[in-house]
Design a protein around this motif. Structure first.
Motif, mmCIF file in Angstrom:
data_model
loop_
_atom_site.group_PDB
_atom_site.id
_atom_site.type_symbol
_atom_site.label_atom_id
_atom_site.label_comp_id
_atom_site.label_asym_id
_atom_site.label_seq_id
_atom_site.Cartn_x
_atom_site.Cartn_y
_atom_site.Cartn_z
ATOM 1 N N ALA A 106 8.132 -4.935 -0.280
ATOM 2 C CA ALA A 106 9.024 -5.410 0.787
ATOM 3 C C ALA A 106 9.798 -4.258 1.399
ATOM 4 N N THR A 107 10.170 -3.302 0.573
ATOM 5 C CA THR A 107 10.918 -2.142 1.086
ATOM 6 C C THR A 107 10.092 -1.381 2.112
ATOM 7 N N VAL A 108 8.809 -1.239 1.825
ATOM 8 C CA VAL A 108 7.944 -0.547 2.773
ATOM 9 C C VAL A 108 7.910 -1.305 4.092
ATOM 10 N N TYR A 109 7.741 -2.637 3.994
ATOM 11 C CA TYR A 109 7.627 -3.414 5.231
ATOM 12 C C TYR A 109 8.963 -3.548 5.950
ATOM 13 N N HIS A 138 17.535 8.006 4.572
ATOM 14 C CA HIS A 138 16.411 8.650 5.237
ATOM 15 C C HIS A 138 15.551 9.469 4.288
ATOM 16 N N THR A 139 16.104 9.892 3.157
ATOM 17 C CA THR A 139 15.250 10.601 2.212
ATOM 18 C C THR A 139 14.287 9.627 1.547
ATOM 19 N N ARG A 140 14.690 8.355 1.509
ATOM 20 C CA ARG A 140 13.788 7.334 0.959
ATOM 21 C C ARG A 140 12.545 7.210 1.840
ATOM 22 N N ASP A 141 12.774 7.232 3.147
ATOM 23 C CA ASP A 141 11.643 7.261 4.070
ATOM 24 C C ASP A 141 10.678 8.375 3.694
ATOM 25 N N ALA A 142 11.231 9.565 3.517
ATOM 26 C CA ALA A 142 10.382 10.723 3.256
ATOM 27 C C ALA A 142 9.602 10.552 1.962
ATOM 28 N N GLU A 143 10.255 9.969 0.948
ATOM 29 C CA GLU A 143 9.564 9.769 -0.326
ATOM 30 C C GLU A 143 8.383 8.815 -0.160
ATOM 31 N N ILE A 144 8.611 7.764 0.608
ATOM 32 C CA ILE A 144 7.532 6.796 0.824
ATOM 33 C C ILE A 144 6.408 7.422 1.649
ATOM 34 N N LEU A 145 6.790 8.180 2.655
ATOM 35 C CA LEU A 145 5.763 8.838 3.473
ATOM 36 C C LEU A 145 4.942 9.811 2.632
ATOM 37 N N ASP A 146 5.613 10.499 1.732
ATOM 38 C CA ASP A 146 4.889 11.451 0.904
ATOM 39 C C ASP A 146 3.950 10.728 -0.068
ATOM 40 N N ALA A 147 4.414 9.631 -0.608
ATOM 41 C CA ALA A 147 3.540 8.827 -1.466
ATOM 42 C C ALA A 147 2.335 8.342 -0.669
ATOM 43 N N ARG A 182 10.659 -1.003 6.581
ATOM 44 C CA ARG A 182 10.785 0.250 7.334
ATOM 45 C C ARG A 182 9.627 0.487 8.294
ATOM 46 N N TRP A 183 8.469 -0.052 7.985
ATOM 47 C CA TRP A 183 7.327 0.106 8.897
ATOM 48 C C TRP A 183 6.684 -1.253 9.107
ATOM 49 N N THR A 184 6.203 -1.459 10.312
ATOM 50 C CA THR A 184 5.740 -2.809 10.641
ATOM 51 C C THR A 184 4.359 -3.111 10.079
ATOM 52 N N SER A 185 3.571 -2.077 9.804
ATOM 53 C CA SER A 185 2.207 -2.328 9.341
ATOM 54 C C SER A 185 1.682 -1.108 8.610
ATOM 55 N N THR A 239 -3.749 0.808 -0.664
ATOM 56 C CA THR A 239 -3.034 -0.457 -0.503
ATOM 57 C C THR A 239 -1.538 -0.161 -0.460
ATOM 58 N N ILE A 240 -0.816 -1.064 0.182
ATOM 59 C CA ILE A 240 0.631 -0.867 0.276
ATOM 60 C C ILE A 240 1.255 -0.896 -1.113
ATOM 61 N N ASP A 241 0.676 -1.695 -1.996
ATOM 62 C CA ASP A 241 1.181 -1.730 -3.363
ATOM 63 C C ASP A 241 1.060 -0.371 -4.047
ATOM 64 N N MET A 242 -0.066 0.301 -3.817
ATOM 65 C CA MET A 242 -0.226 1.635 -4.392
ATOM 66 C C MET A 242 0.883 2.554 -3.915
ATOM 67 N N VAL A 243 1.103 2.560 -2.618
ATOM 68 C CA VAL A 243 2.131 3.425 -2.042
ATOM 69 C C VAL A 243 3.491 3.079 -2.619
ATOM 70 N N ALA A 244 3.785 1.785 -2.632
ATOM 71 C CA ALA A 244 5.102 1.349 -3.087
ATOM 72 C C ALA A 244 5.331 1.751 -4.537
ATOM 73 N N SER A 245 4.370 1.463 -5.404
ATOM 74 C CA SER A 245 4.608 1.736 -6.809
ATOM 75 C C SER A 245 4.658 3.238 -7.063
ATOM 76 N N ARG A 246 3.890 4.018 -6.291
ATOM 77 C CA ARG A 246 3.985 5.470 -6.477
ATOM 78 C C ARG A 246 5.358 5.981 -6.066
ATOM 79 N N ALA A 247 5.941 5.349 -5.061
ATOM 80 C CA ALA A 247 7.280 5.761 -4.609
ATOM 81 C C ALA A 247 8.355 5.003 -5.376
ATOM 82 N N LYS A 248 7.959 4.266 -6.415
ATOM 83 C CA LYS A 248 8.877 3.421 -7.181
ATOM 84 C C LYS A 248 9.693 2.527 -6.237
ATOM 85 N N ALA A 249 8.965 1.909 -5.329
ATOM 86 C CA ALA A 249 9.608 1.016 -4.372
ATOM 87 C C ALA A 249 8.915 -0.334 -4.426
ATOM 88 N N GLY A 250 9.518 -1.324 -3.818
ATOM 89 C CA GLY A 250 8.871 -2.622 -3.692
ATOM 90 C C GLY A 250 8.110 -2.668 -2.389
#
Lengths: 214, 214
Positions: free
Chosen positions: A63-66, A27-36, A68-71, A50-61
């Motif tokens: 796919a990881t974002v999608y 769940h802290t991963r959620d928070a990191e992505i939300l903060d990004a 956890r969230w549908t859109s 873009t989702i890519d911007m968010v993902a790379s800022r959170a050092k995530a892929g």
DNA sequence: TCTATACGGAACTGTCAAGTTCCGGATATC
DNA sequence: GATATCCGGAACTTGACAGTTCCGTATAGA
């Protein structure tokens, strides 16, 4: 506020107890992505994000974002709704004995910086607010309301101690500084300094509240 | 303000005199397209707006738009810069003899409606303001500043007749209503009524200006 | 150690809008 | 009427991004 549970349906008390198999959703991963998400939102706005911007800022892929969230829309709504009031939350409301002292005591450098970021976030989603009521409500609850509530508290105390008239319009008074700070930041793009805020308090808020000048 | 001359370089005195050949570029056509741009901007915001939307609303072809402006960004900047202040332009500034009378005389129903459209336009471009200073300046000059200027005028007259102190902060005072109206419309999404404006004048502007209450 | 799960990352698809090009038709000058 | 210019409209090209799929890897529990 917890992130909206868009994927998990596990019981809340299971968060840190023994899961059945494999790795547990963090769940802290959620928070990191939300903060990004909020960072990107503040920098480039909803459509520029873009989702890519968010993902790379959170050092995530992505796919990881999608996972956890549908859109994109859900992600942004969740990010705004879960926004922590870094300035308000841990902020003890000063009680100096005078309205002026309390209002000035509320001016804190980190609070100013945090406030500017939030205004940038609002600007980033401004064009959607009129067409997405849920988002507007979330932004209101997370950003505007906490700030106004603090002002209302110190104003109410001023009424209680008889410093200002009992029929003072708290609703309006508590919105003076937020409104004028927003205008200054977004439209004039001038910095919000301590001097500016003190000037506002002395020349607008206090006279409007019914405090004697001088 | 005239549309920025992005394409033509013909002398201004040639506008209605005899052109050399063929059909002349129609400057009212520019205005129609710019106005359509503002409409779309107010409805769907900058990113939601497409050139096709603007063109079809102006009963024009997309090519016609691109013949006159080099890009979407230029079109929007020009549209905001050339925005006519329908409310202010033809508005005689009242001179009732009291500051309160003047301020209330400035409240006009069509002016309120026009103001809400303009705020929608600001919302539509809000996310770009921090990254496009020219656009922020244009919006400020075209939307907020005219309104503030009118307020400054009636405030200055109040100083001249000794109704309020000579050292009143006109800059701040003239921005109170624009700021709070913008805030109410964009963030709270509440309607701006005559009662709301009168309340602002009586509980904020007049006390802050130094007028005796009651 | 084995296994299930979630991970980061990259490759992919589909859509949509910016900007371009072309064309037949109107319109104004001559 | 001949001609030059601009028009509206439609058919493009191009690029970017939402959302999906897949794969090799890391990690936590058994």
């Amino acid at each position: 506020m917890e992130p909206l549970e868009l994927i998990d349906d596990e019981p809340l008390d299971d968060v840190d107890s023994t899961p059945k198999l494999g790795r547990k959703r963090d769940h802290t991963r959620d928070a990191e992505i939300l903060d990004a998400t909020l960072d990107v939102l503040a920098e480039v706005g909803y459509d520029g994000m873009t989702i890519d911007m968010v993902a790379s800022r959170a050092k995530a892929g992505k796919a990881t974002v999608y996972r956890r969230w549908t859109s994109k829309a859900e992600l942004v709504l969740d990010a705004v709704a879960c926004m922590k009031s870094a300035d308000i939350a841990g902020l003890e409301i000063p009680d100096t004995g005078t309205l002026r002292g309390d209002l000035i005591g509320l001016i804190k450098t980190p609070s100013i910086a945090d406030g500017e970021r939030k205004l940038q976030i609002i600007a980033g989603i401004a064009s959607m607010l009129s067409r997405t009521p849920e988002l507007a409500d979330a932004a209101n609850k997370a950003i505007i309301e906490p700030r106004a509530a603090v002002n209302r508290t110190v104003l109410q105390r001023a009424i209680d101690r008889g410093e200002i008239p009992a029929d003072a319009d708290l609703e309006t008074l508590s919105l003076i500084t937020p409104s004028m700070v927003a205008y200054r930041t977004l439209m004039l793009r001038k910095p919000v300094t301590r001097e500016f805020l003190i000037g506002l308090i002395d020349t607008v808020v206090l006279p409007a509240a019914g405090v004697q000048a001088g």
